[in-house]
Scaffold this motif. Structure first.
Motif, PDB file in Angstrom:
ATOM      1  N   SER A  19       0.861  -1.177   0.000  1.00  0.00           N
ATOM      2  CA  SER A  19       0.000   0.000   0.000  1.00  0.00           C
ATOM      3  C   SER A  19       0.899   1.228   0.000  1.00  0.00           C
ATOM      4  O   SER A  19       2.032   1.179   0.489  1.00  0.00           O
ATOM      5  CB  SER A  19      -0.910   0.033   1.233  1.00  0.00           C
ATOM      6  N   TYR A  20       0.402   2.335  -0.555  1.00  0.00           N
ATOM      7  CA  TYR A  20       1.220   3.544  -0.569  1.00  0.00           C
ATOM      8  C   TYR A  20       0.320   4.774  -0.590  1.00  0.00           C
ATOM      9  O   TYR A  20      -0.880   4.694  -0.898  1.00  0.00           O
ATOM     10  CB  TYR A  20       2.162   3.562  -1.780  1.00  0.00           C
ATOM     11  N   CYS A  21       0.907   5.917  -0.275  1.00  0.00           N
ATOM     12  CA  CYS A  21       0.221   7.190  -0.458  1.00  0.00           C
ATOM     13  C   CYS A  21       1.259   8.276  -0.699  1.00  0.00           C
ATOM     14  O   CYS A  21       2.421   8.154  -0.297  1.00  0.00           O
ATOM     15  CB  CYS A  21      -0.652   7.548   0.748  1.00  0.00           C
ATOM     16  N   CYS A  22       0.853   9.327  -1.377  1.00  0.00           N
ATOM     17  CA  CYS A  22       1.668  10.540  -1.520  1.00  0.00           C
ATOM     18  C   CYS A  22       0.689  11.704  -1.570  1.00  0.00           C
ATOM     19  O   CYS A  22      -0.205  11.715  -2.408  1.00  0.00           O
ATOM     20  CB  CYS A  22       2.574  10.497  -2.750  1.00  0.00           C
ATOM     21  N   MET A  23       0.863  12.659  -0.666  1.00  0.00           N
ATOM     22  CA  MET A  23      -0.155  13.698  -0.511  1.00  0.00           C
ATOM     23  C   MET A  23       0.393  14.937   0.188  1.00  0.00           C
ATOM     24  O   MET A  23       1.377  14.873   0.923  1.00  0.00           O
ATOM     25  CB  MET A  23      -1.329  13.153   0.306  1.00  0.00           C
ATOM     26  N   LYS A  49      -2.593  -1.671   4.524  1.00  0.00           N
ATOM     27  CA  LYS A  49      -3.662  -0.686   4.323  1.00  0.00           C
ATOM     28  C   LYS A  49      -3.982   0.043   5.621  1.00  0.00           C
ATOM     29  O   LYS A  49      -4.227   1.256   5.618  1.00  0.00           O
ATOM     30  CB  LYS A  49      -4.922  -1.367   3.781  1.00  0.00           C
ATOM     31  N   VAL A  52      -1.165   2.687   6.198  1.00  0.00           N
ATOM     32  CA  VAL A  52      -1.240   3.829   5.284  1.00  0.00           C
ATOM     33  C   VAL A  52      -2.458   4.692   5.584  1.00  0.00           C
ATOM     34  O   VAL A  52      -2.373   5.926   5.625  1.00  0.00           O
ATOM     35  CB  VAL A  52      -1.250   3.353   3.815  1.00  0.00           C
ATOM     36  N   MET A  53      -3.599   4.058   5.824  1.00  0.00           N
ATOM     37  CA  MET A  53      -4.811   4.830   6.102  1.00  0.00           C
ATOM     38  C   MET A  53      -4.681   5.635   7.386  1.00  0.00           C
ATOM     39  O   MET A  53      -5.131   6.783   7.460  1.00  0.00           O
ATOM     40  CB  MET A  53      -6.013   3.887   6.175  1.00  0.00           C
ATOM     41  N   GLN A  56      -2.429   8.616   6.655  1.00  0.00           N
ATOM     42  CA  GLN A  56      -3.157   9.587   5.836  1.00  0.00           C
ATOM     43  C   GLN A  56      -4.137  10.401   6.675  1.00  0.00           C
ATOM     44  O   GLN A  56      -4.189  11.638   6.568  1.00  0.00           O
ATOM     45  CB  GLN A  56      -3.938   8.860   4.734  1.00  0.00           C
TER      46      GLN A  56
END
Length: 249
Positions: A19-23, A49, A52-53, A56
């Protein structure tokens, strides 16, 4: 700042446990995270998940960071919270017992960049004069290499090369590496071991140095290279540039 991220199941796995995020958040701070789930079946996917969640959600609500200690405190507390959530969920559900995840990323705030790591996913930095791994793997193999017990060549085929010594959710306490890096980087790469475990650092460096590819194209090429090596693992990559991606026109 410009960035692009992607994740791919690979060619051999039944599902993608990365899982990943960029924000960016309301304060203009930036967060990029890659988590590589462990534990088999759907458990690894659940753990990555969850991590990451949680990052975020907390990042969206974070107050502006007053100083560097505030950034370090935020990273530490949020990752410890994620560890507690995953560990508790695993204890309550026998089918998820032993699930966990790596967690690696960067947080940019007030023109300062912090790198954090749990496990063996990595951050790389491309500078004008060097290409460096900015994280240290928390793995059995990394310990053997550090102690001089085995060579790099031996590490590639060692039966314990996938053993982690640190991960989110597996133990009730977690070790978190956090440090500030030099700000004159050209690109930062946040990736799972599905990339760095199969594609050489020289090849990764060459892709990042390319002046004819956009950030999106570079990420897609890195993933393709991992799949060309057999696609044995899920692969995730986030590329971050301090400047606008001029190759996008």
């Amino acid at each position: 700042m410009d960035y692009y991220g992607a994740s791919d199941q690979g060619l051999k796995r039944e599902l993608n446990e990365d899982s990943y995020c960029c924000m960016e958040n309301k304060n203009g701070d930036f967060l990029a995270v890659v988590c590589d789930g462990i534990g088999g079946s759907a458990a690894g996917e659940v753990a990555s998940k969850m991590a990451v969640m949680h990052l975020q959600e907390r990042f969206c609500k974070a107050d502006a960071f007053a100083n560097e200690p505030a950034v370090v405190h935020w990273i530490t507390s949020v990752i410890e919270e994620a560890n507690d959530q995953i560990f508790t969920a695993a204890m309550r559900n026998e089918s998820k017992r032993g699930m966990g995840t790596t967690c690696v990323g960067i947080l940019c705030s007030n023109e300062r960049t912090f790198v954090f790591n749990v496990g063996d996913s990595r951050v790389y930095a491309l500078y004008a004069d060097s290409f460096l791994a900015m994280t240290e793997d928390h793995s059995y193999i990394a310990d053997l290499l550090k102690n001089g017990t085995i060579t790099l060549e031996e590490a590639k085929v060692h039966p314990g090369r996938n053993m982690l010594t640190n991960a989110l959710g597996v133990w009730d306490h977690v070790k978190i590496d956090i440090h500030k890096i030099r700000e004159d980087y050209e690109l930062l790469l946040v990736c799972s071991d599905g990339l760095h475990g199969y594609v050489s650092e020289d090849t990764i460096k060459a892709v990042l140095q390319s002046r004819s590819h956009t950030l999106k194209e570079k990420v897609e090429l890195l993933i393709q290279l991992a799949n060309d090596m057999g696609g044995y693992d899920n692969v995730s990559a986030v590329l971050v540039s301090k400047e606008a991606d001029v190759t996008n026109g």
